[in-house]
Design an enzyme around this catalytic site. Structure first.
Site: not given
Ligand code: GLC
Length: 809
Positions: A486
């Site tokens: 993210d």
């Molecule tokens: C958090 C989010 C997820 C994402 C992960 C890596 O766990 O909920 O959607 O893939 O971070 O950034």
């Protein structure tokens, strides 16, 4: 309780294996150690080991009933508290330690079970036990209280309940106090002062929450200020003086305080029920009718608990194993499976770190959660796939990032480069589990075009076409707002950055889509690409080949791993030439899982993971951490935190899967053990901090001052993927297109293991022996005494038990 039943015992607690409970033995855990009650779509709640936690109806944002604050020094407040007052001495304390923490209980124990929590404590010769659960199919949270006099003399006590009500949405409750403060309103039933009604005034909030006690009351209070008086929550004047004021709240903070007076002779105990429920529709008579069925009906309450236990037991019975590792066994058989079930229900909405105010059902999150849950409830998985896709998918094939648990409507921006691809993985897993290829025929519309209805197959195809058409300068899909990680990406309009991870995922999804095409006999379909009509299999083959070539041709590094992507200037990152973030975990693992890397590259890439990213506490997501992120803004986190180089637990099991595919069972198992909660939380459970019975989102990395500490438990993709890694890759009991494959990859010193798996209407009791001490390889398989070719078990669907003997070698 026999000693042998205690596993992974520390100074904070232990696993009670036969009872499927985690027993917390001290009230002041390093963080609230929580549990969930209630089933999705019903009344639900979180219950911590001090009875802290909120209750909500269907959706913790829109339909919050009680308050809970996850931030600040006063974490784990408020809760479903019970004050106990000795009316002879005037002393008072809490039955669950909070909030009168200055009084330390003489004895304390919290048992978190599957959907219920029992907190027992004792002080000054008075023992209390509070059981919390929500009966299956009911909108009511039961708190069953037992109070017992363990002394030689008669005791006169007053009990005071405490609940803190929310009279509007959870967001307004916390952010718009000039508004929400005037909504506080609780009515006490005119004829029966054992019942309170919580009057909520938000739009569309039809049901009526109520709160009641089974015993006659000496009084009540609903206004917090009156209850606290000149004191505080640790020392409320009403409790100190032993006298409620029958206040009716008019603004500010609404509470549910009932005073019940009890006299207990030596050894005597009293049972009472405190019930928080919801009547639907909004009707006091309905509330009374519900209470009439439950309040004080102790046998019914206790049998509802048994019903809940058997409901949970049935879900978990779909996969059970016996392995030479107690920690792994209790996670696979109970706790990891339970966490998968909870994730399926609550996605990322509310936990000890998710406030219930923001993200509700995450698209990529929920699709991955399905991977660890669908064998427990294939019907539930089917419903979820269709509901979610209908809510979030846009006509261009991409997806909105989340949807509302309440309205089932898409929410949040699109522009993520990965969301839509996970749907192919989830549907493929569903078809492997069930053989229900008919799911692909389900018709529904797009979030941004409710007039265009297509079958699920075409929805998935649009997802693949979106990624294939959205490739950048190196033939690799653009990164856009982010991919699975993210914190990468410069936004939906960035046309330059590319994601190697999405390129690799695209290969896997195109291959799965080819299989779905064949199984659903859609080979005749054509796809328009670059002005040409191509047969769909040809098209999908081209997608897989071109994406494989691009990743291998452009992103493979002489250093022995795959780059992570390009930044908004088109420069590579996740490469050794960079000062920071030279290597990332995700593409190495997925290159193996998707078959993008040949054997030699796969081994080198995973060796690089082992050498550069693996620590005794798990595998770091990247190294070294960044002062300036090459893409996105993850450097906002200190090095070693979150995506900036923590042991991000979610992709750790990807490495377990990859090593299992490579046949390196010892390494797969070492990776698996490194973050396995009962093992990882020892020998320093206070430093580890989090619950030892569920996975967390991360453990801080080696560059962080809290190296090894775990955070963000319960709602995390770590749960589903570790379950998949353990059951389908280490134990190798893996649903495949043709049937259930048995393809273990275990530590060489395991002599074998057994597993019972329900699959497509039959139960397979599988015994695996490993006489030659190998990690991988199946020499022979017999089913009900008959040898079979290969390692895919026949589909029986006959409701019977079939015995499978597997010899490795
Ligand atoms: C958090 C989010 C997820 C994402 C992960 C890596 O766990 O909920 O959607 O893939 O971070 O950034």
């Amino acid at each position: 309780m026999a000693e042998a039943a205690k596993v992974a015992e520390t100074q904070l607690g232990y696993f009670d294996v036969p009872n499927r409970e985690y027993v917390i033995t001290v009230p002041a855990t390093p963080a609230p150690w929580i549990n969930y009650v209630g089933l999705e779509g019903m009344l639900c709640g979180i219950v911590s080991n001090t009875a802290g936690g909120p209750t909500w109806f269907r959706d913790p944002l829109e339909r919050r009933i009680t308050r809970y604050v996850q931030v600040g020094c006063n974490k784990d407040r408020p809760g479903r508290w019970l004050y106990v007052r000795d009316n002879e001495t005037g002393e008072f304390w809490s039955a669950s330690y909070q909030p009168v923490t200055r009084v330390k209980p003489d004895a304390y124990e919290c048992r978190h079970g599957l959907g219920y929590t029992k907190i027992s404590s004792s002080y000054a010769g008075i023992a209390t036990e509070m059981l919390h659960f929500i009966p299956v199919g009911e909108h009511l949270e039961v708190q069953r209280v037992v109070v017992r006099n363990d002394t030689d003399g008669e005791r006169k006590l007053s009990l005071f309940s405490y609940r803190e009500f929310v009279n509007c949405t959870a967001a307004n409750d916390l952010t718009n106090i000039q508004y929400s403060g005037h909504l506080a309103h609780v009515d006490v039933d005119e004829g029966d002062s054992r019942i309170m009604y919580v009057i909520t005034r938000q739009d569309g909030w039809r049901p009526l929450p109520f709160f009641a006690v089974s015993e006659p009351v000496a009084g009540y209070d609903t206004e917090c200020d009156v209850f606290l008086g000149d004191g505080s929550i640790e020392d409320p004047q009403v409790v100190r003086e032993g006298r409620t004021r029958n206040s009716l709240v008019g603004d500010d903070t609404a509470v549910g305080v009932f005073q019940v007076d009890v006299s207990l002779s030596p050894g005597e105990e009293k049972v009472l029920h405190l019930i928080l429920g919801v009547a639907e529709p909004r009707d006091k008579d309905d509330a009374k009718a519900i209470l009439g069925r439950w309040l004080g009906k102790d046998e019914k309450v206790l049998s509802a608990l048994e019903e809940l236990k058997s409901y949970a037991g049935d879900l978990l019975s779909t996969f059970q194993c016996s392995v030479p590792d107690d920690h792994m066994a209790l996670m696979v058989n109970t706790w990891n499976a339970y966490q998968c079930w909870i994730n399926f229900q609550f996605s990322r909405s509310i936990s000890g770190y998710a406030t219930g105010l923001g993200r509700s059902m995450g698209t990529r999150d929920s699709l991955q959660d399905l991977l660890g849950y669908m064998h427990m409830s294939p019907d539930g998985a089917r419903r979820r796939i269709l509901e979610l896709m209908n809510a979030v998918q846009l006509q261009d094939g991409s997806c909105q990032h989340q949807y509302s648990a309440l309205t089932k409507e898409g929410a949040g921006e699109g522009g993520f480069s990965d969301d839509h691809l996970w749907s192919v993985l989830a549907v493929a897993a569903y078809v492997k589990e069930t053989a229900d290829i008919g799911i692909l025929d389900e018709q529904f519309t797009y979030s941004d075009n409710r007039d265009l209805s297509e079958d699920l197959y075409h929805h998935l195809l649009r997802g693949i076409r979106y990624s294939f058409n959205d490739r950048g300068a190196h033939g690799i899909p653009r990164l856009r707002s982010a991919d699975w990680n993210d914190t990468l990406g410069e936004g939906p309009d960035d046309e330059v950055s590319e994601s190697v991870l999405v390129g690799i995922m695209l290969v896997k999804m195109a291959k799965d889509m080819m299989r779905l095409t064949e199984l659903s006999e859609r080979e005749e379909l054509e796809v328009e690409h670059d002005g040409q009509q191509l047969p769909v299999l040809g098209y999908l083959g081209m997608v897989a080949d071109e994406a494989t070539e691009a990743v291998n041709g452009e992103a493979w590094l002489d250093a022995g791993w795959y780059a992570r992507g390009t930044d908004s200037k088109g420069e590579w990152f996740g490469v050794p030439e960079r000062e920071e973030a030279k290597i990332f975990l995700e593409p190495q693992t997925w290159a193996v899982m998707a078959g993008v890397a040949d054997r030699e590259r796969a081994v080198r890439a995973m060796d690089s993971v082992h050498e550069r990213l693996f620590t005794p506490n798990g595998i770091q997501i990247l190294t070294p951490g960044c002062t300036v992120a090459p893409s996105g803004g993850f450097h906002i986190f200190p090095r070693g935190a979150k995506e900036n180089g923590s042991i991000f637990c979610h992709p750790n099991p990807w490495a377990v899967c990859a090593e299992s595919i490579l046949g390196r069972g010892d390494r797969a198992y070492a990776f698996y053990r490194a973050i396995l909660p009962p093992a990882a939380s020892q020998p320093a459970p206070v430093h580890y901090c989090a619950e030892p019975y569920v996975y967390g989102q991360l453990r801080y990395g080696s560059e962080h001052r809290q190296f090894g500490k775990c955070a963000g438990t319960w709602l995390t993709g770590t749960a589903a993927w570790n379950y998949v890694a353990a059951t389908q890759y280490i134990l190798g009991v893996r649903p495949d297109w043709e049937g259930l494959a048995v393809d273990p990859c275990i530590p060489a010193d395991w002599q074998g293991f057994s597993a019972a798996r329900k699959f497509r209407g039959a139960t397979y009791e599988i015994r695996v022996s490993n006489p030659d001490g190998v990690c991988k390889g199946v020499k022979s398989v017999t089913v009900d005494g008959e040898p079979i070719d290969g390692n895919v078990l026949p589909v029986f669907g006959d409701g019977k038990v079939h015995r499978v003997e597997v010899v490795m070698g």
